[in-house]
Design a protein around this motif. Structure first.
Motif, PDB file in Angstrom:
ATOM      1  N   UNK A  55       0.809  -1.229   0.000  1.00 16.83           N
ATOM      2  CA  UNK A  55       0.000   0.000   0.000  1.00 16.83           C
ATOM      3  C   UNK A  55       0.837   1.272   0.000  1.00 16.83           C
ATOM      4  N   UNK A  56       2.030   1.200  -0.589  1.00 12.48           N
ATOM      5  CA  UNK A  56       2.865   2.377  -0.793  1.00 12.48           C
ATOM      6  C   UNK A  56       3.127   2.524  -2.284  1.00 12.48           C
ATOM      7  N   UNK A  57       2.843   3.708  -2.803  1.00 16.74           N
ATOM      8  CA  UNK A  57       3.129   3.986  -4.208  1.00 16.74           C
ATOM      9  C   UNK A  57       4.636   4.163  -4.353  1.00 16.74           C
ATOM     10  N   UNK A  58       5.240   3.356  -5.205  1.00 16.72           N
ATOM     11  CA  UNK A  58       6.691   3.408  -5.382  1.00 16.72           C
ATOM     12  C   UNK A  58       7.037   3.692  -6.836  1.00 16.72           C
ATOM     13  N   UNK A  59       7.996   4.580  -7.032  1.00 18.28           N
ATOM     14  CA  UNK A  59       8.506   4.911  -8.360  1.00 18.28           C
ATOM     15  C   UNK A  59      10.023   4.911  -8.303  1.00 18.28           C
ATOM     16  N   UNK A  60      10.635   4.754  -9.442  1.00 17.31           N
ATOM     17  CA  UNK A  60      12.088   4.819  -9.528  1.00 17.31           C
ATOM     18  C   UNK A  60      12.492   6.135 -10.165  1.00 17.31           C
ATOM     19  N   UNK A  61      13.600   6.675  -9.707  1.00 18.98           N
ATOM     20  CA  UNK A  61      14.188   7.826 -10.372  1.00 18.98           C
ATOM     21  C   UNK A  61      15.673   7.566 -10.540  1.00 18.98           C
ATOM     22  N   UNK A  62      16.256   8.295 -11.441  1.00 19.20           N
ATOM     23  CA  UNK A  62      17.689   8.161 -11.714  1.00 19.20           C
ATOM     24  C   UNK A  62      18.430   9.265 -10.975  1.00 19.20           C
ATOM     25  N   UNK A  63      19.376   8.861 -10.147  1.00 21.13           N
ATOM     26  CA  UNK A  63      20.257   9.795  -9.451  1.00 21.13           C
ATOM     27  C   UNK A  63      21.530   9.875 -10.276  1.00 21.13           C
ATOM     28  N   UNK A  64      21.823  11.056 -10.788  1.00 20.01           N
ATOM     29  CA  UNK A  64      22.985  11.276 -11.643  1.00 20.01           C
ATOM     30  C   UNK A  64      24.160  11.683 -10.770  1.00 20.01           C
ATOM     31  N   UNK A  65      25.207  10.871 -10.760  1.00 22.79           N
ATOM     32  CA  UNK A  65      26.368  11.120  -9.911  1.00 22.79           C
ATOM     33  C   UNK A  65      27.562  11.521 -10.768  1.00 22.79           C
ATOM     34  N   UNK A  66      28.129  12.705 -10.528  1.00 23.14           N
ATOM     35  CA  UNK A  66      29.281  13.135 -11.319  1.00 23.14           C
ATOM     36  C   UNK A  66      30.458  12.176 -11.142  1.00 23.14           C
ATOM     37  N   UNK A  67      31.006  11.738 -12.254  1.00 19.49           N
ATOM     38  CA  UNK A  67      32.166  10.851 -12.205  1.00 19.49           C
ATOM     39  C   UNK A  67      31.826   9.401 -11.895  1.00 19.49           C
ATOM     40  N   UNK A 109      20.660  17.573   7.285  1.00 22.53           N
ATOM     41  CA  UNK A 109      21.558  18.150   6.285  1.00 22.53           C
ATOM     42  C   UNK A 109      20.905  18.116   4.918  1.00 22.53           C
ATOM     43  N   UNK A 110      21.197  19.141   4.128  1.00 18.97           N
ATOM     44  CA  UNK A 110      20.673  19.248   2.776  1.00 18.97           C
ATOM     45  C   UNK A 110      21.853  19.151   1.806  1.00 18.97           C
ATOM     46  N   UNK A 111      21.672  18.351   0.773  1.00 17.62           N
ATOM     47  CA  UNK A 111      22.703  18.137  -0.246  1.00 17.62           C
ATOM     48  C   UNK A 111      22.130  18.471  -1.612  1.00 17.62           C
ATOM     49  N   UNK A 112      22.986  18.780  -2.551  1.00 19.96           N
ATOM     50  CA  UNK A 112      22.566  19.013  -3.925  1.00 19.96           C
ATOM     51  C   UNK A 112      22.698  17.729  -4.722  1.00 19.96           C
ATOM     52  N   UNK A 113      21.753  17.500  -5.612  1.00 20.50           N
ATOM     53  CA  UNK A 113      21.809  16.301  -6.454  1.00 20.50           C
ATOM     54  C   UNK A 113      21.145  16.596  -7.789  1.00 20.50           C
ATOM     55  N   UNK A 114      21.518  15.811  -8.772  1.00 21.72           N
ATOM     56  CA  UNK A 114      20.872  15.861 -10.072  1.00 21.72           C
ATOM     57  C   UNK A 114      20.118  14.561 -10.267  1.00 21.72           C
ATOM     58  N   UNK A 115      18.832  14.670 -10.594  1.00 20.41           N
ATOM     59  CA  UNK A 115      18.011  13.491 -10.869  1.00 20.41           C
ATOM     60  C   UNK A 115      17.431  13.630 -12.261  1.00 20.41           C
ATOM     61  N   UNK A 162      12.187  12.505 -17.855  1.00 21.77           N
ATOM     62  CA  UNK A 162      13.111  12.653 -18.963  1.00 21.77           C
ATOM     63  C   UNK A 162      13.918  13.929 -18.938  1.00 21.77           C
ATOM     64  N   UNK A 163      13.904  14.633 -17.812  1.00 19.12           N
ATOM     65  CA  UNK A 163      14.589  15.919 -17.690  1.00 19.12           C
ATOM     66  C   UNK A 163      15.550  15.862 -16.511  1.00 19.12           C
ATOM     67  N   UNK A 164      16.767  16.361 -16.710  1.00 20.38           N
ATOM     68  CA  UNK A 164      17.698  16.501 -15.588  1.00 20.38           C
ATOM     69  C   UNK A 164      17.238  17.658 -14.732  1.00 20.38           C
TER      70      UNK A 164
END
Length: 153
Positions: free
Chosen positions: A31-43, A92-98, A102-104
């Motif tokens: 009963x949890x809606x789950x989706x996948x996303x892409x975490x873009x890691x530099x290098x 703590x807050x971190x920056x990330x690209x996901x 279809x959009x970074x």
């Protein structure tokens, strides 16, 4: 989490990646809606992250602390986050690209909790459809695209 919303808006930047990845697909599990996303890691190689959709979370994404520090995401700031039970915790807050629809997107990630959560800041301008039964489908579409397809189709 008013400070988080301002931080989210400052960090958002969009860059189109792939027209074929505009729909987000997921599944209802326990009963949890789950989706996948892409975490873009530099290098590093991209990482696919399974997330629970949390419409009560106004931010973009939470990740367990080990998932944020291990790939070396850039640290931004420490904030006081207000939780659903009205308690406040420092996080703590971190920056990330996901990659989302279809959009970074450059987003703020809160390092907290046991499982990744997608919040309403990522769902903004989307149509979310959930069939709430075990194995049900979770589908997220970009609102502007649906309108565009209806007008021209």
């Amino acid at each position: 989490m008013g400070g988080t919303n301002r931080l989210q808006r400052r960090l958002y930047s969009w860059r189109h990646i792939d027209k074929d990845c505009i729909v987000i697909h997921g599944t209802v599990t326990g009963l949890q809606a789950q989706v996948n996303l892409i975490l873009r890691l530099p290098g590093h190689q991209d990482v696919e992250v399974e997330c629970v959709v949390d419409t009560g979370f106004a931010g973009a994404l939470t990740l367990p602390p080990a998932m944020v520090t291990t790939p070396g995401l850039p640290y931004i700031i420490r904030i006081n986050a207000n939780l659903a039970d009205d308690t406040n915790v420092m996080t703590s807050v971190y920056g990330a690209t996901v990659v989302w629809h279809g959009v970074e997107r450059n987003i703020a990630v809160l390092a907290m909790g046991r499982r990744p959560l997608v919040g309403t800041a990522l769902l903004e301008d989307s149509n979310l459809s959930i069939d709430f039964y075990e194995g049900g489908s979770v589908i997220g579409n970009v609102l502007g695209l649906l309108f565009s397809l209806r007008r021209t189709g």
